[in-house]
Design an enzyme around this catalytic site. Structure first.
Site, PDB file in Angstrom:
ATOM      1  N   VAL A  15     -62.303 -46.691  -7.343  1.00  0.00           N
ATOM      2  CA  VAL A  15     -62.346 -47.795  -6.304  1.00  0.00           C
ATOM      3  C   VAL A  15     -63.243 -47.810  -4.852  1.00  0.00           C
ATOM      4  O   VAL A  15     -63.769 -49.195  -5.035  1.00  0.00           O
ATOM      5  CB  VAL A  15     -61.101 -48.639  -6.070  1.00  0.00           C
ATOM      6  CG1 VAL A  15     -61.073 -49.783  -5.468  1.00  0.00           C
ATOM      7  CG2 VAL A  15     -60.473 -48.339  -7.842  1.00  0.00           C
ATOM      8  N   LYS A  41     -66.417 -34.942  -1.778  1.00  0.00           N
ATOM      9  CA  LYS A  41     -66.445 -36.166  -2.540  1.00  0.00           C
ATOM     10  C   LYS A  41     -67.573 -37.595  -1.649  1.00  0.00           C
ATOM     11  O   LYS A  41     -68.501 -38.380  -2.187  1.00  0.00           O
ATOM     12  CB  LYS A  41     -65.354 -36.531  -3.270  1.00  0.00           C
ATOM     13  CG  LYS A  41     -65.304 -38.075  -4.015  1.00  0.00           C
ATOM     14  CD  LYS A  41     -65.448 -37.628  -4.988  1.00  0.00           C
ATOM     15  CE  LYS A  41     -65.372 -38.992  -5.933  1.00  0.00           C
ATOM     16  NZ  LYS A  41     -66.219 -40.148  -6.327  1.00  0.00           N
ATOM     17  N   TYR A  66     -60.839 -39.458  10.068  1.00  0.00           N
ATOM     18  CA  TYR A  66     -60.560 -41.037  11.291  1.00  0.00           C
ATOM     19  C   TYR A  66     -61.140 -41.363  12.480  1.00  0.00           C
ATOM     20  O   TYR A  66     -61.288 -42.264  12.967  1.00  0.00           O
ATOM     21  CB  TYR A  66     -59.097 -40.594  11.108  1.00  0.00           C
ATOM     22  CG  TYR A  66     -58.035 -40.913   9.786  1.00  0.00           C
ATOM     23  CD1 TYR A  66     -57.798 -42.418   9.654  1.00  0.00           C
ATOM     24  CD2 TYR A  66     -58.132 -39.558   9.105  1.00  0.00           C
ATOM     25  CE1 TYR A  66     -57.445 -41.969   8.294  1.00  0.00           C
ATOM     26  CE2 TYR A  66     -57.579 -39.566   7.750  1.00  0.00           C
ATOM     27  CZ  TYR A  66     -56.998 -41.019   7.210  1.00  0.00           C
ATOM     28  OH  TYR A  66     -56.351 -40.627   5.679  1.00  0.00           O
ATOM     29  N   ASN A 121     -52.389 -49.414  -5.371  1.00  0.00           N
ATOM     30  CA  ASN A 121     -51.615 -49.473  -6.077  1.00  0.00           C
ATOM     31  C   ASN A 121     -50.476 -48.575  -6.620  1.00  0.00           C
ATOM     32  O   ASN A 121     -50.277 -47.180  -6.313  1.00  0.00           O
ATOM     33  CB  ASN A 121     -51.550 -49.993  -7.997  1.00  0.00           C
ATOM     34  CG  ASN A 121     -52.712 -51.778  -8.048  1.00  0.00           C
ATOM     35  OD1 ASN A 121     -51.995 -52.246  -7.592  1.00  0.00           O
ATOM     36  ND2 ASN A 121     -53.625 -51.328  -8.816  1.00  0.00           N
ATOM     37  N   SER A 144     -55.115 -56.215  -1.231  1.00  0.00           N
ATOM     38  CA  SER A 144     -55.673 -57.129  -2.542  1.00  0.00           C
ATOM     39  C   SER A 144     -55.017 -57.928  -2.869  1.00  0.00           C
ATOM     40  O   SER A 144     -55.785 -59.006  -3.630  1.00  0.00           O
ATOM     41  CB  SER A 144     -56.506 -56.223  -2.820  1.00  0.00           C
ATOM     42  OG  SER A 144     -56.112 -55.485  -3.658  1.00  0.00           O
ATOM     43  N   HIS A 176     -48.691 -58.723  -8.129  1.00  0.00           N
ATOM     44  CA  HIS A 176     -49.858 -57.358  -8.979  1.00  0.00           C
ATOM     45  C   HIS A 176     -49.338 -57.116  -9.613  1.00  0.00           C
ATOM     46  O   HIS A 176     -48.449 -55.796 -10.186  1.00  0.00           O
ATOM     47  CB  HIS A 176     -51.262 -57.010  -7.925  1.00  0.00           C
ATOM     48  CG  HIS A 176     -52.082 -56.444  -9.028  1.00  0.00           C
ATOM     49  ND1 HIS A 176     -53.095 -57.181  -9.474  1.00  0.00           N
ATOM     50  CD2 HIS A 176     -52.292 -55.436  -8.947  1.00  0.00           C
ATOM     51  CE1 HIS A 176     -54.196 -55.957  -9.703  1.00  0.00           C
ATOM     52  NE2 HIS A 176     -53.356 -54.856  -9.893  1.00  0.00           N
TER      53      HIS A 176
HETATM   54  N1  APR Z   1     -55.966 -39.267   1.838  1.00  0.00           N
HETATM   55  C1  APR Z   1     -57.115 -39.691   1.501  1.00  0.00           C
HETATM   56  N2  APR Z   1     -57.800 -39.432   0.516  1.00  0.00           N
HETATM   57  C2  APR Z   1     -57.088 -39.226  -0.266  1.00  0.00           C
HETATM   58  C3  APR Z   1     -55.534 -39.261   0.338  1.00  0.00           C
HETATM   59  C4  APR Z   1     -56.051 -38.803   1.634  1.00  0.00           C
HETATM   60  N3  APR Z   1     -53.953 -38.477   1.339  1.00  0.00           N
HETATM   61  N4  APR Z   1     -55.152 -38.700  -1.392  1.00  0.00           N
HETATM   62  C5  APR Z   1     -55.959 -39.335  -2.180  1.00  0.00           C
HETATM   63  N5  APR Z   1     -57.121 -39.576  -1.275  1.00  0.00           N
HETATM   64  C6  APR Z   1     -58.515 -39.585  -2.944  1.00  0.00           C
HETATM   65  C7  APR Z   1     -58.338 -38.914  -3.953  1.00  0.00           C
HETATM   66  O1  APR Z   1     -59.649 -37.317  -2.751  1.00  0.00           O
HETATM   67  C8  APR Z   1     -59.646 -39.724  -4.176  1.00  0.00           C
HETATM   68  O2  APR Z   1     -61.175 -39.673  -3.975  1.00  0.00           O
HETATM   69  O3  APR Z   1     -58.444 -40.965  -2.376  1.00  0.00           O
HETATM   70  C9  APR Z   1     -59.181 -40.859  -3.898  1.00  0.00           C
HETATM   71  C10 APR Z   1     -58.683 -41.963  -5.094  1.00  0.00           C
HETATM   72  O4  APR Z   1     -59.249 -42.464  -5.950  1.00  0.00           O
HETATM   73  P1  APR Z   1     -59.063 -42.340  -7.544  1.00  0.00           P
HETATM   74  O5  APR Z   1     -58.402 -40.918  -7.864  1.00  0.00           O
HETATM   75  O6  APR Z   1     -60.715 -42.370  -8.381  1.00  0.00           O
HETATM   76  O7  APR Z   1     -58.434 -43.650  -8.358  1.00  0.00           O
HETATM   77  P2  APR Z   1     -59.375 -44.717  -7.938  1.00  0.00           P
HETATM   78  O8  APR Z   1     -59.571 -45.313  -9.309  1.00  0.00           O
HETATM   79  O9  APR Z   1     -60.070 -45.000  -6.464  1.00  0.00           O
HETATM   80  O10 APR Z   1     -58.468 -45.753  -7.370  1.00  0.00           O
HETATM   81  C11 APR Z   1     -57.621 -46.173  -6.217  1.00  0.00           C
HETATM   82  O11 APR Z   1     -57.483 -48.171  -5.938  1.00  0.00           O
HETATM   83  O12 APR Z   1     -57.274 -49.793  -7.825  1.00  0.00           O
HETATM   84  C12 APR Z   1     -56.154 -48.679  -6.865  1.00  0.00           C
HETATM   85  O13 APR Z   1     -55.161 -48.709  -9.213  1.00  0.00           O
HETATM   86  C13 APR Z   1     -56.320 -47.773  -7.999  1.00  0.00           C
HETATM   87  O14 APR Z   1     -54.292 -46.862  -6.905  1.00  0.00           O
HETATM   88  C14 APR Z   1     -55.564 -46.860  -7.111  1.00  0.00           C
HETATM   89  C15 APR Z   1     -56.649 -46.863  -6.685  1.00  0.00           C
END
Ligand code: APR
Length: 318
Positions: A15, A41, A66, A121, A144, A176
């Site tokens: 996202v 990443k 940050y 979410n 959102s 949502h």
């Molecule tokens: N600080 C920074 N980044 C973090 C942390 C943290 N404490 N914890 C997790 N992350 C990062 C992960 O490393 C990962 O790159 O958050 C990212 C989450 O990405 P995805 O697992 O690909 O999830 P995504 O599909 O992007 O969804 C993220 O958005 O729409 C909502 O339901 C969805 O809650 C979910 C969120």
């Protein structure tokens, strides 16, 4: 002072990265920082977008920390854990609440005066968590919410009525997810109330059609996840739309998850309602004149969310 149009995205997952790409191709930002606990990443996503820079409006896009949020006008939080198979909703709430709380504490330290948009979410609870943790006023911290559901609703009506989605004005409000509510009483097609429009439309829809359309919209996210494993294009467009309204001080009416302060007697919960969005975030909440049935549904959802929020808060202090 020259306006920087600087945005920070916390969480460079599907996202977050798609939102960064959307903001870049729309030419909305002059500076965009991606922050993730997985630094590589974030670096990889920034690099991938940067390689397309000759085809974009110039912008500084990079992976950062940050400290780089200091002068960000908008911070979008998409960091979080996905729901694991077999994991309860409650467990997901608690783990993502920890993540949101940590992130917002960092923003309290480093970011001067951002508008914070939460996408993680369950978004209404995560928005509430951010509203309670942030040093920013509540109109600058929101989720959102049901804007994505509203977009899906307009798309579904557009398909059904054979009218383009921009001519359809119909909102989904509330939560949502499970507790979302279509506002049929105020839905209209270019200002014509939907019931009036249906009377003069040559298409004949069954009386059950409305419920059918709503269920399709409510379950649309799960349908995409079942088919491709995740949803990210439409939520990225949703987040870019809110960001655009803020950066351009548009005064656009968008349905976001906002802190309720007395609407229908509801307090201390974050839910989807339309608001005027522009520079500085929420400029005005639009307290919709719902029908009695719609009011009842909205209040019932607020009660469910309040219980979940209470549990979330108690767990945090254990
Ligand atoms: N600080 C920074 N980044 C973090 C942390 C943290 N404490 N914890 C997790 N992350 C990062 C992960 O490393 C990962 O790159 O958050 C990212 C989450 O990405 P995805 O697992 O690909 O999830 P995504 O599909 O992007 O969804 C993220 O958005 O729409 C909502 O339901 C969805 O809650 C979910 C969120």
């Amino acid at each position: 002072m020259v306006k920087k149009n600087k945005v920070a995205i916390i969480g460079a997952g599907q996202v977050g990265a798609t939102t960064a790409f959307t903001l870049a191709i729309k030419g909305l930002v002059s500076e965009l920082v991606l922050i993730d606990i997985d630094k590589e990443k974030a670096e990889g996503e920034a690099l991938d977008i940067n390689h397309g820079m000759p085809f974009l409006n110039p912008a500084k896009i990079y992976a950062g920390t940050y400290a780089d949020t200091k002068d960000a006008e908008v911070v979008i939080i998409t960091a979080g854990l996905p729901r694991r198979p077999g994991q309860s909703r409650r467990d997901l709430i608690h783990s993502n609440n920890r993540i949101i709380t940590d992130i917002v504490q960092q923003l309290n330290k480093y970011a001067d005066d951002p508008v914070i948009i939460v996408a993680t979410n369950p978004v209404d609870l995560m928005a509430l968590s951010a509203q309670k943790t942030s040093k920013q006023p509540k109109n600058k911290v929101f989720g959102s919410g049901t804007l994505l559901d509203t977009a899906r609703f307009r798309f579904a009506l557009a398909q059904n009525c054979k009218i383009e989605a921009r001519s359809i004005h119909a909102d989904i409000i509330g939560e949502h997810g499970e507790g979302e509510l279509p506002v049929w009483s105020l839905a209209n097609i270019s200002g014509i109330p939907i019931a009036v429009y249906c009377d003069v439309c040559d298409r004949i829809c069954e009386p059950e059609k409305r419920e059918e359309l709503f269920v399709e919209v409510r379950d649309a996210g799960m349908e995409v996840i079942r088919k491709k494993g995740a949803t990210y294009y439409a939520i990225a467009l949703t987040l870019a739309r809110i960001t655009e309204a803020i950066l351009r001080d548009e005064h656009s009416v968008l349905t976001v998850s906002l802190y309720l302060d007395g609407y229908l007697g509801i307090n201390d919960v974050s839910m989807g309602l339309p608001a005027v969005i522009g520079s500085g975030g929420i400029q005005r909440v639009i307290n919709l004149p719902l029908s009695l049935d719609e009011q009842k549904s909205f209040i019932a959802t607020a009660e469910v969310l309040k219980e979940l929020a209470k549990d979330m808060e108690e767990f945090k202090h254990q």
